[in-house]
Design a protein around this motif. Structure first.
Motif, PDB file in Angstrom:
ATOM      1  N   SER A   1      -0.098  10.049  11.899  1.00  0.00           N
ATOM      2  CA  SER A   1      -0.711   8.793  11.492  1.00  0.00           C
ATOM      3  C   SER A   1       0.392   7.786  11.173  1.00  0.00           C
ATOM      4  O   SER A   1       1.566   8.149  11.077  1.00  0.00           O
ATOM      5  CB  SER A   1      -1.616   8.993  10.271  1.00  0.00           C
ATOM      6  N   ASP A   2       0.017   6.552  11.046  1.00  0.00           N
ATOM      7  CA  ASP A   2       0.968   5.515  10.649  1.00  0.00           C
ATOM      8  C   ASP A   2       0.185   4.327  10.097  1.00  0.00           C
ATOM      9  O   ASP A   2      -1.034   4.348  10.026  1.00  0.00           O
ATOM     10  CB  ASP A   2       1.874   5.097  11.823  1.00  0.00           C
ATOM     11  N   LYS A   3       0.913   3.298   9.717  1.00  0.00           N
ATOM     12  CA  LYS A   3       0.262   2.137   9.112  1.00  0.00           C
ATOM     13  C   LYS A   3      -0.664   1.425  10.101  1.00  0.00           C
ATOM     14  O   LYS A   3      -1.653   0.808   9.696  1.00  0.00           O
ATOM     15  CB  LYS A   3       1.311   1.159   8.583  1.00  0.00           C
TER      16      LYS A   3
ATOM     17  N   GLY B   1      -0.930  -0.995  -1.765  1.00  0.00           N
ATOM     18  CA  GLY B   1       0.401  -0.820  -2.336  1.00  0.00           C
ATOM     19  C   GLY B   1       1.427  -0.340  -1.328  1.00  0.00           C
ATOM     20  O   GLY B   1       2.624  -0.568  -1.499  1.00  0.00           O
ATOM     21  N   GLU B   2       0.981   0.324  -0.254  1.00  0.00           N
ATOM     22  CA  GLU B   2       1.913   0.913   0.712  1.00  0.00           C
ATOM     23  C   GLU B   2       2.317  -0.037   1.829  1.00  0.00           C
ATOM     24  O   GLU B   2       3.394   0.109   2.408  1.00  0.00           O
ATOM     25  CB  GLU B   2       1.285   2.162   1.332  1.00  0.00           C
ATOM     26  N   THR B   3       1.441  -0.982   2.161  1.00  0.00           N
ATOM     27  CA  THR B   3       1.754  -1.859   3.288  1.00  0.00           C
ATOM     28  C   THR B   3       2.995  -2.693   2.986  1.00  0.00           C
ATOM     29  O   THR B   3       3.210  -3.147   1.862  1.00  0.00           O
ATOM     30  CB  THR B   3       0.570  -2.800   3.598  1.00  0.00           C
ATOM     31  N   ALA B   4       3.794  -2.901   4.027  1.00  0.00           N
ATOM     32  CA  ALA B   4       5.095  -3.555   3.837  1.00  0.00           C
ATOM     33  C   ALA B   4       5.035  -5.051   4.083  1.00  0.00           C
ATOM     34  O   ALA B   4       5.863  -5.796   3.569  1.00  0.00           O
ATOM     35  CB  ALA B   4       6.118  -2.924   4.783  1.00  0.00           C
ATOM     36  N   THR B   5       4.071  -5.498   4.875  1.00  0.00           N
ATOM     37  CA  THR B   5       4.004  -6.924   5.205  1.00  0.00           C
ATOM     38  C   THR B   5       2.878  -7.602   4.433  1.00  0.00           C
ATOM     39  O   THR B   5       1.879  -6.984   4.085  1.00  0.00           O
ATOM     40  CB  THR B   5       3.749  -7.131   6.713  1.00  0.00           C
ATOM     41  N   LEU B   6       3.061  -8.893   4.212  1.00  0.00           N
ATOM     42  CA  LEU B   6       2.021  -9.647   3.510  1.00  0.00           C
ATOM     43  C   LEU B   6       0.768  -9.792   4.366  1.00  0.00           C
ATOM     44  O   LEU B   6      -0.347  -9.821   3.852  1.00  0.00           O
ATOM     45  CB  LEU B   6       2.550 -11.030   3.124  1.00  0.00           C
TER      46      LEU B   6
ATOM     47  N   LEU C   1      -9.215   8.606   8.875  1.00  0.00           N
ATOM     48  CA  LEU C   1      -8.151   7.787   9.455  1.00  0.00           C
ATOM     49  C   LEU C   1      -7.463   6.932   8.402  1.00  0.00           C
ATOM     50  O   LEU C   1      -6.255   6.670   8.487  1.00  0.00           O
ATOM     51  CB  LEU C   1      -8.737   6.890  10.551  1.00  0.00           C
ATOM     52  N   LEU C   2      -8.211   6.500   7.403  1.00  0.00           N
ATOM     53  CA  LEU C   2      -7.651   5.668   6.344  1.00  0.00           C
ATOM     54  C   LEU C   2      -6.763   6.464   5.399  1.00  0.00           C
ATOM     55  O   LEU C   2      -5.753   5.963   4.899  1.00  0.00           O
ATOM     56  CB  LEU C   2      -8.793   5.014   5.555  1.00  0.00           C
ATOM     57  N   SER C   3      -7.096   7.726   5.170  1.00  0.00           N
ATOM     58  CA  SER C   3      -6.451   8.483   4.091  1.00  0.00           C
ATOM     59  C   SER C   3      -5.316   9.376   4.552  1.00  0.00           C
ATOM     60  O   SER C   3      -4.419   9.691   3.767  1.00  0.00           O
ATOM     61  CB  SER C   3      -7.501   9.340   3.365  1.00  0.00           C
ATOM     62  N   LYS C   4      -5.327   9.812   5.809  1.00  0.00           N
ATOM     63  CA  LYS C   4      -4.330  10.778   6.244  1.00  0.00           C
ATOM     64  C   LYS C   4      -2.956  10.149   6.402  1.00  0.00           C
ATOM     65  O   LYS C   4      -2.821   9.047   6.902  1.00  0.00           O
ATOM     66  CB  LYS C   4      -4.752  11.443   7.563  1.00  0.00           C
ATOM     67  N   ARG C   5      -1.943  10.867   5.959  1.00  0.00           N
ATOM     68  CA  ARG C   5      -0.552  10.458   6.123  1.00  0.00           C
ATOM     69  C   ARG C   5       0.165  11.544   6.924  1.00  0.00           C
ATOM     70  O   ARG C   5      -0.378  12.592   7.180  1.00  0.00           O
ATOM     71  CB  ARG C   5       0.133  10.276   4.770  1.00  0.00           C
TER      72      ARG C   5
END
Length: 997
Positions: free
Chosen positions: A545-547, A587-592, A537-541
């Protein structure tokens, strides 16, 4: 300014002709705020009905706003004119423009809070008179009169505001005022409520009566709440009767009010009445909740409470059961069942569930429990179309709001339903296993759900809600048994890798469920399937899947690792991939906020795996600097604080190798100590600084310009200025001294002693700050070369401060003992330097050195009994012995009295055990045992090794006193002790010889 001029100014501000003119007039008006009696004149204009409405409104608002805080100013409101202002406030009871009236009536309440009953003891009577007048009109059938309506509503509004203001005042004065209000207002307000009830029951209610009834209820409800919040011994039977009456009233009229609402929904002529009825109903529900929160068991004993809550829950059930779960998220007054109405029903039901379970087995039966269970799981737990849209558009933002809004349960249906489900299950906690109904039903529901694949949206949403229920009930389900979690994960594994776009909805819930279940049943963390699933679940894109899925998997990993009762071996095979994927997600997450959640997981992983993280530290360290530039983004400081905490854990894991991280560490520390960052994470920055020092091999790694030594000047500046942080700053200073006291003293010696002298002077006598500074001075004497340090102590005034302080008969014994410890350790290290320091100090003070030495030696004996710790007493004895070896006649002259007694006292306390001649003397404890709290932080760190080495080699710990005394006496005899030995008391000498034999 004259009244006509003020009227013209008010007119100009309300009706500006140009921007420049408006700014000028506004400033002129603001300047008048400081003029005596200005607000009195302005209030008079607010009451003048000949003025235009906008001008009166501005005058009313300004007067009320300013006088609430300026009423006590005699310059602005002279005492002689206060009665006039108070009297004029009552004119606004007749004001039909509520926008003008309510600010002034609010001011009346604020003034009453200051002046009643001291200077306004007739206030209740002044409000009672218009209320009774209105009541007589109501009794005579003149309820529709506009003047009666205005005065009645404004009077009730004011009384309600007064009771609201005073009910929270806990002192006796507040209780007296509330009793007075009740004495004056309860009966007439109750008559208004009864009149409203009669008309409402007959279907003849209108807006004016609706508002009167609502305010009357709120007044009586607040009086009842005040009684109910008092200690049981202060609650009277009469008060309970009033509460019982109001309960019966609300239980009777709540359905009537709702029926009335439903009858007029959609009628544009009844919008004001509809709004009033809606507010009245909400006020009833809120009152029930407040009373239950104060004493649920006691309140539910009043006849009708469970009936009333049952009606409200039935209304919720009726609305929800008739839908597919998509309840309108409409909170407008025109909605038949507004959102807040339904939420109140859910929350009231949650609040009384424990009482139903314990006291009403006739109600809390299996069918009742199952009905509530299915209503929640089938109708309220599934995701709504609003959720799905947000999840589609902004999955990361949706997850953050979904998972971490701690107040959402009070405002949103699904989080509220989850709380109700937990409360329902908790209420069944004491039901015998064979009679439980929720757990078997949950198992059946799970089996039915797992029997079919989630191939369409309804089946996906159904599975998501069932997993939600299973997670919320995880502790009781794990305890009850019947769920094969490994088998469940195996079944999920059959479809989770198919790549169906709809599956991402339920994948997030799968990750969440794993985290919840592992927290409830820790042994499940050892299942390889758990880690295979989470890493998948953590690795699949991709589309499936989504953030939201990936972040939830990261959070579940934290939950599954943060199990300190279990050895971490189960996780080690998955460590490398987990770290790689977490760094990638960071690195991929968009929010702080999203990045902060990943930070937290990495931090827990580092803590749990310890030195096994070492191969991955360089990669982790490289990832942090790129995240630091978050300026201007929402949540910036909270995120940066999480980065500081994460870096602290990296340093702890790196230990001696942490010198390679300093280019990351030091900028974070520097930022944390500067505005504005210091307001948000100064504490975290200090912890990082201390951790870096604990784990440092050298203050100069990797280079002098980039090592921890770069921060020392800042530390010394803070030490001289920030007394609030003194203990933490001195702990940092001690760490620097343990790292390289000689080198640091050579470069920064003068600034160090100047700073410590300033701190000593700034500290209050006998304070903890003095004791803490003296600890650091003692450490400095033991770690720095004394020949270099002694001149600094002299010229900074510290040595003189110590010798002077020893003469203070009001000083704390602990502090006097600390001063003796410092002097004794100087003498132990080099007694000749000690005597030189005394001589030089006397010269600097224009005194005879013999006289100063006499005072110091007197103080040593006079304060010796204040020294309590065995190690410190031994240090004083050793310091005295060392001074004998100098041959100084003043010192030798003390042998037959003070010094001999000190030797005998301490030798009697510290003895070498006969069965262990090489062991520690009796009475002495290791530094680790004496400072267990501090040692718990140092244990396992390089500083722990440095501290242990220093303390274990301390002569006052390591050198046997018996042998030391023999040695110094032998040396002293060679420099003239003989005559002084001879004149000593024979008995005392015999005792000493016996100790030393």
């Amino acid at each position: 300014m004259t009244v006509p001029d003020l009227r013209m100014l008010l007119h100009a501000v309300v009706n500006p002709t140009s921007n420049e003119g408006y700014v000028r007039d506004q400033q002129t008006l603001s300047d008048l705020f400081k003029e005596p009696e200005f607000f009195i004149a302005l209030q008079a204009l607010a009451a003048d009905r000949s003025l235009p409405q906008q001008e009166r409104l501005m005058a009313s608002v300004i007067t009320a706003r300013e006088l609430k805080t300026k009423w006590r100013s005699k310059a602005l409101v002279p005492e002689a004119r206060k009665p006039e202002v108070r009297q004029r406030l009552f004119h606004f009871l007749e004001e039909d423009d509520l926008a003008i009236a309510r600010p002034q009536l609010g001011l009346l309440v604020a003034v009453a809070r200051i002046e009643y009953p001291r200077a306004w003891d007739n206030l209740p009577q002044l409000l009672l008179e218009p209320l009774l007048t209105c009541l007589s009109h109501l009794d005579n059938g003149n309820a529709s009169s506009s003047s009666t309506s205005t005065v009645l509503l404004n009077t009730l509004w004011t009384i309600n505001a007064l009771v609201k203001e005073w009910r929270t005042v806990k002192v006796a004065h507040g209780a007296m005022v509330m009793q007075k209000f009740e004495e004056f207002f309860a009966e007439p307000v109750g008559r208004v409520l009864a009149f409203w009830g009669q008309r409402e029951g007959d279907g003849q209610g209108d807006w004016m009566l609706g508002e009167a009834g609502r305010y009357s209820f709120k007044i009586l409800a607040r009086l009842c709440q005040w009684h109910w919040s008092r200690a049981k011994g202060l609650q009277t039977e009469q008060a309970h009767e009033k509460i019982a009456y109001l309960v019966q009233h609300t239980v009777h009229y709540a359905p009537i009010v709702q029926t009335h609402r439903l009858r007029i929904v959609g009628d544009s002529q009844s919008e004001r009445l509809l709004k009033s009825l809606t507010k009245h109903l909400q006020a009833i529900g809120k009152w029930w909740r407040v009373m239950i929160a104060l004493d649920a068991k006691g309140f539910c004993k009043f006849p009708g409470v469970t009936t009333g809550v049952g009606w409200w829950w039935g209304e919720v059930g009726g609305v929800v059961a008739g839908t597919d779960g998509a309840i309108a998220n409409d909170d407008s007054d025109s909605c038949p069942y507004p959102k807040r109405f339904l939420l109140l029903g859910l929350l009231l039901f949650k609040d009384i569930l424990p009482i139903l379970a314990h006291d009403h087995p006739d109600i809390f039966a299996p069918n009742f429990i199952l009905s509530a269970f299915h209503l929640l799981v089938d109708k309220l737990l599934p995701l709504t179309s609003t959720d799905l849209e947000a999840l589609e558009d902004e999955p990361e933002e949706w997850l953050i709001g979904e998972s971490f809004d701690e107040e959402a349960w009070a405002f949103e249906f699904r989080p509220c339903a989850e709380r109700v489900l937990i409360a329902l299950n908790n209420a069944c906690r004491n039901v015998p296993r064979e009679q439980k109904v929720i757990e078997p039903e949950m198992i059946k529901l799970l089996q039915t759900t797992e029997a079919a694949l989630p191939n369409d949206l309804p089946s996906v949403l159904r599975r998501e809600s069932v997993y939600c229920a299973l997670g919320r009930l995880s502790r009781s389900m794990a305890s009850y048994g019947g769920v094969d979690f490994s088998g469940l994960l195996t079944g999920i594994g059959g479809w989770i890798g198919l790549g169906h776009p709809l599956h991402r909805i339920v994948k997030r819930r799968v990750a969440w469920l794993i985290g919840e279940w592992v927290s409830a049943d820790e042994e499940c963390a050892k299942l390889p399937l758990v880690w295979q699933m989470l890493l998948h679940l953590l690795s699949k894109r991709g589309e499936s899947s989504d953030k939201a899925v990936q972040l939830t998997a990261a959070i579940a990993i934290k939950e599954s690792v943060d199990l300190w009762e279990l050895p971490i071996d189960y996780f080690i095979p998955y460590l490398e991939q987990t770290v790689q994927e977490l760094i990638k997600l960071l690195g991929e997450t968009a929010t702080l906020d999203g990045k902060r959640y990943v930070n937290d997981t990495i931090g827990v992983v580092i803590e749990r795996v310890g030195d096994k993280i070492m191969p991955y530290l360089p990669t982790l360290a490289q990832a942090v600097p790129g995240l630091c530039d978050a300026s201007g983004l929402e949540g910036e400081w909270l995120f940066k604080a999480s980065l500081v905490v994460l870096t602290t854990k990296l340093v702890s894991a790196a230990k001696e190798s942490s010198g390679n991280l300093m280019e990351l560490v030091i900028p974070l520390i520097e930022e944390s100590l500067q505005i504005p960052a210091k307001d948000f994470f100064e504490e975290d920055g200090l912890v990082l600084w201390q951790t870096a020092l604990y784990n440092a091999a050298s203050p100069y790694q990797p280079h002098r310009e980039t090592g921890l030594i770069r921060l020392l000047l800042g530390l010394l500046n803070m030490l001289g200025e920030n007394m609030d942080l003194l203990p933490k700053l001195l702990a940092l200073f001690d760490s620097y001294m343990l790292l390289d006291a000689p080198g640091i003293l050579e470069t920064y010696g003068e600034m160090i002693v100047t700073t410590l002298a300033k701190a000593l002077t700034a500290s209050k006598p006998n304070s903890d700050a003095i004791s803490r500074i003296l600890l650091s001075l003692s450490l400095l004497i033991r770690t720095a070369p004394l020949d270099k340090f002694a001149p600094l102590l002299l010229h900074s005034g510290i040595f003189q401060h110590i010798t002077t302080a020893l003469e203070d008969d009001k000083a704390s014994g602990l502090i006097l003992a600390a001063y003796l410890d410092i002097l004794s350790r100087i003498a132990m290290i080099n007694p000749n330097i000690f005597l030189q320091m005394v001589s030089e100090s006397a010269r600097m003070q224009n005194r005879e050195d013999a006289k100063l030495l006499e005072e110091v030696l007197d103080a040593l004996w006079r304060n010796f009994d204040y020294v309590g710790e065995t190690r410190m007493r031994k240090a004083v004895a050793m310091g005295a012995g060392a001074l004998l070896t100098t041959g100084n006649r003043q010192v030798l002259d003390r042998f037959d009295g003070e010094f001999l007694n000190i030797f005998l006292d301490v030798l009697g306390e510290v003895q070498i055990a006969q069965d262990d001649p090489t062991g520690t003397e009796t009475g002495l404890r290791s530094w680790q045992d004496e400072h267990s709290t501090e040692w718990s932080e140092l244990d396992g760190t390089p500083e722990g090794v440095r501290r242990t080495t220093l303390e274990n080699s301390d002569p006052a710990y390591a050198v046997p006193l018996k042998g030391y005394v023999v040695q110094v006496l032998h040396q002293a005899h060679t420099v003239g002790l003989g005559p002084f030995w001879d004149k000593a008391d024979a008995g005392a000498k015999h005792s000493l010889e016996k100790f030393l034999s």
